[in-house]
Design a protein around this motif. Structure first.
Motif, mmCIF file in Angstrom:
data_model
loop_
_atom_site.group_PDB
_atom_site.id
_atom_site.type_symbol
_atom_site.label_atom_id
_atom_site.label_comp_id
_atom_site.label_asym_id
_atom_site.label_seq_id
_atom_site.Cartn_x
_atom_site.Cartn_y
_atom_site.Cartn_z
ATOM 1 N N TYR A 57 -32.501 19.971 -65.993
ATOM 2 C CA TYR A 57 -31.839 20.808 -64.987
ATOM 3 C C TYR A 57 -32.428 20.569 -63.597
ATOM 4 O O TYR A 57 -31.682 20.485 -62.598
ATOM 5 C CB TYR A 57 -31.950 22.289 -65.348
ATOM 6 N N ASN A 58 -33.747 20.459 -63.513
ATOM 7 C CA ASN A 58 -34.372 20.252 -62.202
ATOM 8 C C ASN A 58 -33.876 18.964 -61.558
ATOM 9 O O ASN A 58 -33.612 18.912 -60.356
ATOM 10 C CB ASN A 58 -35.892 20.211 -62.347
ATOM 11 N N LYS A 59 -33.731 17.922 -62.349
ATOM 12 C CA LYS A 59 -33.245 16.643 -61.829
ATOM 13 C C LYS A 59 -31.797 16.768 -61.361
ATOM 14 O O LYS A 59 -31.446 16.362 -60.237
ATOM 15 C CB LYS A 59 -33.358 15.575 -62.914
ATOM 16 N N ILE A 60 -30.950 17.321 -62.200
ATOM 17 C CA ILE A 60 -29.517 17.371 -61.888
ATOM 18 C C ILE A 60 -29.244 18.327 -60.730
ATOM 19 O O ILE A 60 -28.413 18.048 -59.853
ATOM 20 C CB ILE A 60 -28.719 17.759 -63.148
ATOM 21 N N ALA A 61 -29.958 19.470 -60.708
ATOM 22 C CA ALA A 61 -29.759 20.428 -59.623
ATOM 23 C C ALA A 61 -30.212 19.868 -58.277
ATOM 24 O O ALA A 61 -29.770 20.330 -57.218
ATOM 25 C CB ALA A 61 -30.516 21.721 -59.924
ATOM 26 N N SER A 62 -31.076 18.864 -58.293
ATOM 27 C CA SER A 62 -31.597 18.270 -57.058
ATOM 28 C C SER A 62 -30.722 17.147 -56.521
ATOM 29 O O SER A 62 -30.991 16.624 -55.426
ATOM 30 C CB SER A 62 -33.015 17.733 -57.307
ATOM 31 N N LEU A 63 -29.699 16.758 -57.269
ATOM 32 C CA LEU A 63 -28.797 15.714 -56.794
ATOM 33 C C LEU A 63 -27.990 16.214 -55.600
ATOM 34 O O LEU A 63 -27.727 17.418 -55.468
ATOM 35 C CB LEU A 63 -27.844 15.295 -57.918
ATOM 36 N N SER A 64 -27.589 15.294 -54.755
ATOM 37 C CA SER A 64 -26.757 15.663 -53.609
ATOM 38 C C SER A 64 -25.379 16.110 -54.099
ATOM 39 O O SER A 64 -24.975 15.766 -55.222
ATOM 40 C CB SER A 64 -26.591 14.467 -52.674
#
Length: 516
Positions: A57-64
């Motif tokens: 989730y942290n990775k995906i939520a940080s995407l532009s």
């Protein structure tokens, strides 16, 4: 990323939009038994029953926003898949999960239930991952790596931040399961920069120990093969960024075997009534081994229970192997008179010990050979001591408690021998358990040599096990040995196993040397 930046990334992580703060449970029974304070961080209580949702989730939520609009793709056969699927669902974006074709239906269904698209590709994880990367480039979708990504590592590191808040006493050591290294890298980066006195100890299966091997070699290496019983940590190579952090912050790696993992699963159930998956219980297996090795007492030892996505049918295998590790059951072969009343006399000779298993078939001989399981609970009592006690009472007895052939096959097939067979050789085989694997194995065996015994039992494990006997004429021994080597399967000859003439060998019975 600079090492010092990880603390900031962990503190600003967005994991709690999908994940929860999980509790820390004290292993009351085991703590008292082992004279230490053993705590478990309960990541099995995440929405997807695994810590993997944090990093995904942290990775995906940080995407532009532009990247999120194109969607995400990942390759996984397990917990990472569900983490990515849940993140996609929470953020309202397309998520594609590429899984090997042999992935159990329960895992495929769990990912689809979270709204992700599942594509079944290839026979192995490596093939699925290669396809996912190709699709990522072709379709412009972000590839979400399961562990080798700073944002994934930071997401997993929030476990360390929670431990700092939840455990008030000094933590002597924190034990973490290691696969690709995302969990241990994140937690170590957090704890070692805030509580440097806390030892960070990785735990790996002894036959999947990629971090252990890399630290010894001082460079990343690729294992030629791994045992996938604990599939959540069955990785051939540690991640690049993960290894960099491990070299800085990990104090040591403990390796454990399958029986020790199974025993830890039982310990967790006995204490907190959770059924951990093998990779979820591996940290506790490491704690127990560490205590025994160091003769530790009164230490505060924390393990991360990383997940509970276990295949229900695997539990029978876990149960059998945990008994072997905990030495709560002795397996014996015993000769008793082939006459009425001999079974009762044998039970009396056991002096009220509880029988857990009894296998027997009539043979027209003066002596019957029985296969028995006996519960052992007294300190110092084991299969060898039981055999010694029985032999003093006039019985011939053999301890089979550590005999893999007896535990995995013989106990399920005792029933008599076949007459008039010559030149028989007995083997155990192991092969990857996937749809069609047994048929492929039989096809590879061919029909050149007669199969005189065959036993296969699906243990719910990640590999299949076969016990097979062949009739091999004297002049064909070399050709047969070459044939076995060309098969490509792990195998062990059991012709000299003492259990073989007791229960399975053809022709007249000739007892092996007692106690062998």
């Amino acid at each position: 990323m600079k090492v010092s930046s990880y603390l900031e990334k962990i503190l600003s992580s967005r994991v709690y939009e999908a994940a929860v703060v999980t509790p820390v449970s004290r292993m009351t029974r085991l703590s008292d038994q082992m004279h230490n304070h053993i705590l478990l961080k309960r990541e099995d209580q995440q929405p997807v029953f695994s810590f993997k949702v944090r990093g995904a989730y942290n990775k995906i939520a940080s995407l532009s926003p532009e990247q999120q609009q194109r969607g995400v793709i990942a390759a996984s056969a397990g917990n990472h898949a569900q983490g990515v699927a849940l993140a996609g669902h929470k953020l309202g974006l397309q998520a594609i999960i590429v899984m090997p074709r042999a992935t159990p239906a329960i895992k495929v269904d769990a990912v689809r239930a979270l709204g992700a698209e599942v594509q079944l590709v290839g026979e192995t994880f490596e093939e699925a991952a290669a396809y996912a990367r190709e699709q990522s480039e072709m379709r412009g979708m972000a590839f979400v790596h399961p562990y080798d990504d700073p944002l994934v590592i930071a997401g997993q590191g929030t476990i360390g931040m929670e431990l700092l808040q939840q455990v008030s006493e000094p933590m002597d050591a924190v034990f973490l399961p290691v696969g690709g290294g995302g969990l241990i890298a994140g937690v170590a980066a957090c704890l070692k920069q805030t509580r440097p006195e806390t030892r960070i100890i990785g735990v790996e299966p002894e036959d999947s120990a990629c971090l252990h091997a890399a630290l010894a070699a001082k460079e990343r290496i690729t294992l030629p093969q791994v045992n996938i019983f604990a599939e959540g940590v069955a990785t051939t190579s540690i991640g690049e960024e993960n290894f960099r952090l491990a070299q800085l912050f990990v104090d040591e790696v403990v390796t454990v075997n399958t029986d020790e993992i199974c025993a830890a699963i039982k310990d967790i159930f006995d204490d907190v009534r959770c059924i951990a998956e093998p990779s979820g219980a591996i940290a506790l297996a490491g704690i127990k081994k560490y205590i025994e090795r160091e003769q530790a007492r009164d230490q505060n030892l924390v393990g991360v229970l990383s997940g509970a996505n276990v295949d229900f049918h695997r539990l029978r295998h876990v149960s059998e192997r945990s008994e072997a590790r905990e030495k709560s059951e002795a397996l014996l072969a015993v000769q008793i008179p082939e006459e009425p009343g001999s079974f009762l006399s044998f039970c009396e000779a056991l002096n009220h010990r509880n029988l857990t298993e009894f296998n027997y078939r009539y043979q027209p001989r003066e002596l019957a050979t029985i296969f028995v399981g006996v519960s052992v609970k007294k300190a110092g009592e084991n299969g060898a001591s039981l055999c010694a006690s029985l032999q003093k009472q006039g019985y011939h007895a053999w301890d089979l408690s550590h005999n893999d052939m007896a535990m995995d096959h013989l106990r399920h097939m005792v029933g008599g021998t076949a007459p008039d067979l010559s030149n028989e050789r007995l083997f155990r085989f192991q092969f990857p358990e996937r749809p069609g694997a047994l048929r492929k194995f039989l096809t590879e065996l061919g029909a050149r040599w007669n199969i005189s015994l065959f036993h296969y039992r699906n243990h719910g494990a990640a590999y299949g096990r076969v016990l097979c006997a062949f009739q091999v004429p004297e002049g064909e021994q070399d050709a047969f040995s070459a044939f076995l080597d060309d098969l490509g399967y792990a195998y062990w000859e059991e012709t000299d196993n003492p259990a073989y003439p007791l229960f399975l060998a053809a022709g007249c019975f000739e007892a092996p040397v007692a106690g062998r």
